[in-house]
Design an enzyme around this catalytic site. Structure first.
Site, PDB file in Angstrom:
ATOM      1  N   CYS A  98      47.225   0.634  -5.496  1.00 16.91           N
ATOM      2  CA  CYS A  98      46.522  -0.623  -5.212  1.00 16.91           C
ATOM      3  C   CYS A  98      47.411  -1.826  -5.476  1.00 16.91           C
ATOM      4  O   CYS A  98      47.390  -2.818  -4.727  1.00 16.91           O
ATOM      5  CB  CYS A  98      45.244  -0.713  -6.044  1.00 16.91           C
ATOM      6  SG  CYS A  98      45.500  -0.587  -7.832  1.00 16.91           S
ATOM      7  N   HIS A 112      42.000  -1.860 -11.239  1.00 16.26           N
ATOM      8  CA  HIS A 112      42.258  -1.912  -9.803  1.00 16.26           C
ATOM      9  C   HIS A 112      42.749  -3.300  -9.412  1.00 16.26           C
ATOM     10  O   HIS A 112      42.281  -4.310  -9.942  1.00 16.26           O
ATOM     11  CB  HIS A 112      40.969  -1.588  -9.048  1.00 16.26           C
ATOM     12  CG  HIS A 112      41.120  -1.480  -7.568  1.00 16.26           C
ATOM     13  ND1 HIS A 112      42.078  -0.695  -6.953  1.00 16.26           N
ATOM     14  CD2 HIS A 112      40.430  -2.071  -6.546  1.00 16.26           C
ATOM     15  CE1 HIS A 112      41.965  -0.786  -5.638  1.00 16.26           C
ATOM     16  NE2 HIS A 112      40.972  -1.621  -5.367  1.00 16.26           N
ATOM     17  N   ASN A 134      39.969  -5.801  -0.272  1.00 14.24           N
ATOM     18  CA  ASN A 134      40.265  -4.538  -0.928  1.00 14.24           C
ATOM     19  C   ASN A 134      41.205  -3.690  -0.068  1.00 14.24           C
ATOM     20  O   ASN A 134      41.490  -4.018   1.087  1.00 14.24           O
ATOM     21  CB  ASN A 134      38.959  -3.789  -1.206  1.00 14.24           C
ATOM     22  CG  ASN A 134      39.093  -2.757  -2.308  1.00 14.24           C
ATOM     23  OD1 ASN A 134      40.157  -2.568  -2.894  1.00 14.24           O
ATOM     24  ND2 ASN A 134      38.015  -2.059  -2.592  1.00 14.24           N
TER      25      ASN A 134
END
Length: 457
Positions: free
Chosen positions: A87, A380, A402
């Site tokens: 991520c 994250h 995202n």
């Protein structure tokens, strides 16, 4: 001869007076569970359904949080890290994607995350082995040695790791070095790499114990690194040193670019793009604000930048973030995405799930307590792209871009309230020009170094 039973110290290590659960204590505990009608109804429901979360999802919050924003940066489509821990890499590159699209007049673009992943894992492997050499004279019980061997490498990270790899190896378009099954699903490959590194690290320590000098240990390290490179090349492919990229611009014209990865990188990054301009800011209420902290050895390249951050109050971070968004500059951000979040509907709020009312228990803790007890921490990274404000221009909600694919959340985006920002947002990477003078002055101070096992690691 009499035989005596030796009782290991493990069983007598508790403090004097430690309380067991006796009959009286058990009766008191059991007596607190009152089987009234409401309790029996809840018990019947929960014993027949494993999903507690769906029973406490707030209908009120679900229906009151929308996805419309007053201020929004330019976005470029949703990426998908799939079953990997990359991520941080996707987010760092998502920040740069709009610059590539503008420069080459194209409607869509993505980087090769596989390319940077290859060199990130290669460099992390070398760093681990160098740490083994540096601590070879310490016992296996030493806390740093334990930390190194517990996790020789992984595919997680933060922004400084992208900066280190990109500055050393450059970047390439996705078409030049595409994803593989192992870049998208990293667990088996990472497991093999960890095993080889632990095997090699142990052998290096044994050689050092027998008197091998650093030069010989580093020759041994290179042989291990050859195996690491082989596994990476077999699973991810071998990265290009020069490439030719064909693309179609918005006018429909097909163009060709030939470059090295470093030439491509230098041609698309902002000017300037360095740790003096883009700084990491953190909200960590366990530590003093307006101080700079450096987590020792949180890097991937031996010569690279450690994880360095300026600790600031939430109010300062929000003010700077809003300035950045108004100026059309999104930010790398990381948070505890699993807390009070519904990633199907794409909303996050501190009161989204009320376990306490259903179960009749107290779960209240502030952010400081959650950090210190390891109940919460950054899990994250995503790109912070939007903010909505009230009539007085005070933030009420924000939005992430995202990297879980367009089918996740609200078409790939997650909307979170300002209260959730306060409780579960941890860090941003932001252009220092958006910080106030007090924060700028704090950046000039000497960093406080934190150990390799720090809870923010």
């Amino acid at each position: 001869m009499k035989k005596y039973l030796l009782i290991p110290s493990l069983f007598v290590s508790l403090a004097a007076g430690a309380q067991t659960i006796g009959k009286a204590e058990l009766a008191d505990i059991q007596g607190s569970f009152v089987k009234d009608d409401a309790t029996l109804a809840i018990q019947n429901m929960l014993t027949a359904d494993k999903n507690i979360k769906t029973k406490v999802y707030s209908y009120e919050k679900k229906s009151s949080i929308d996805h419309f924003f007053k201020y929004r940066t330019s976005v470029s489509g949703i990426t998908d890290q799939q079953s990997s821990g990359r991520c941080w890499l996707f987010t760092s590159m998502n920040h740069l994607r709009p610059l590539v699209m503008e420069k080459y007049n194209i409607s869509s673009f993505d980087f090769s995350h596989n390319y940077c992943s290859f060199y990130d894992l290669l460099e992390k492997s070398n760093l681990f082995l160098e740490n083994v050499i540096a601590t070879a004279d310490r016992s296996f019980d030493d806390r740093e040695v334990v930390t190194f061997f517990q996790s020789p490498i992984d595919d997680g990270g933060v922004w400084n790791l992208f900066y280190n790899v990109a500055e050393k190896y450059g970047v390439v378009p996705a078409e030049v070095f595409p994803e593989t099954e192992h870049s998208n699903n990293t667990s088996q490959m990472i497991g093999i790499l960890k095993e080889r590194l632990r095997t090699g690290g142990y052998a290096i320590r044994e050689a050092a114990e027998k008197g091998a000098k650093p030069k010989a240990l580093r020759a041994q390290k290179i042989e291990i690194m050859k195996d690491i490179y082989r596994v990476l090349a077999l699973c991810l492919g071998e990265p290009p040193t020069e490439f030719t990229w064909k693309y179609k611009d918005k006018s429909g014209e097909v163009k060709t670019l030939t470059a090295t990865p470093m030439e491509f990188y230098k041609g698309i990054i902002p000017d300037p793009y360095d740790p003096q301009t883009y700084v990491m800011i953190m909200n960590d209420p366990t530590r003093e604000y307006y101080k700079v902290y450096d987590i020792k050895n949180y890097t991937n390249t031996v010569e690279g930048l450690d994880w360095v951050y300026l600790n600031l109050p939430n109010e300062d971070i929000k003010a700077a973030a809003l300035k950045s968004i108004k100026d059309n500059e999104p930010m790398y951000a990381s948070c505890d995405v699993g807390k009070q979040s519904n990633t199907t509907d794409g909303i996050l709020d501190v009161n989204l799930y009320d376990y306490q009312k259903l179960l009749g228990i107290d779960l209240s803790m502030d952010k400081k307590a959650r950090i210190l007890t390891r109940q919460s921490g950054s899990s994250h990274a995503m790109l912070l792209v939007a903010c909505d404000t009230d009539d007085n221009d005070v933030p009420v909600k924000w939005q992430f871009e995202n990297s879980w694919g367009a089918s996740s959340g609200n078409h790939g985006y997650l909307t979170f309230t300002d209260d959730w920002f306060s409780e579960y947002m941890f860090r941003l990477v932001i252009n220092r020009k958006y910080l106030d003078s007090k924060a700028i002055d704090a950046l000039k101070t000497k960093p406080v170094q934190l150990p390799v096992w720090d809870y923010m690691f």
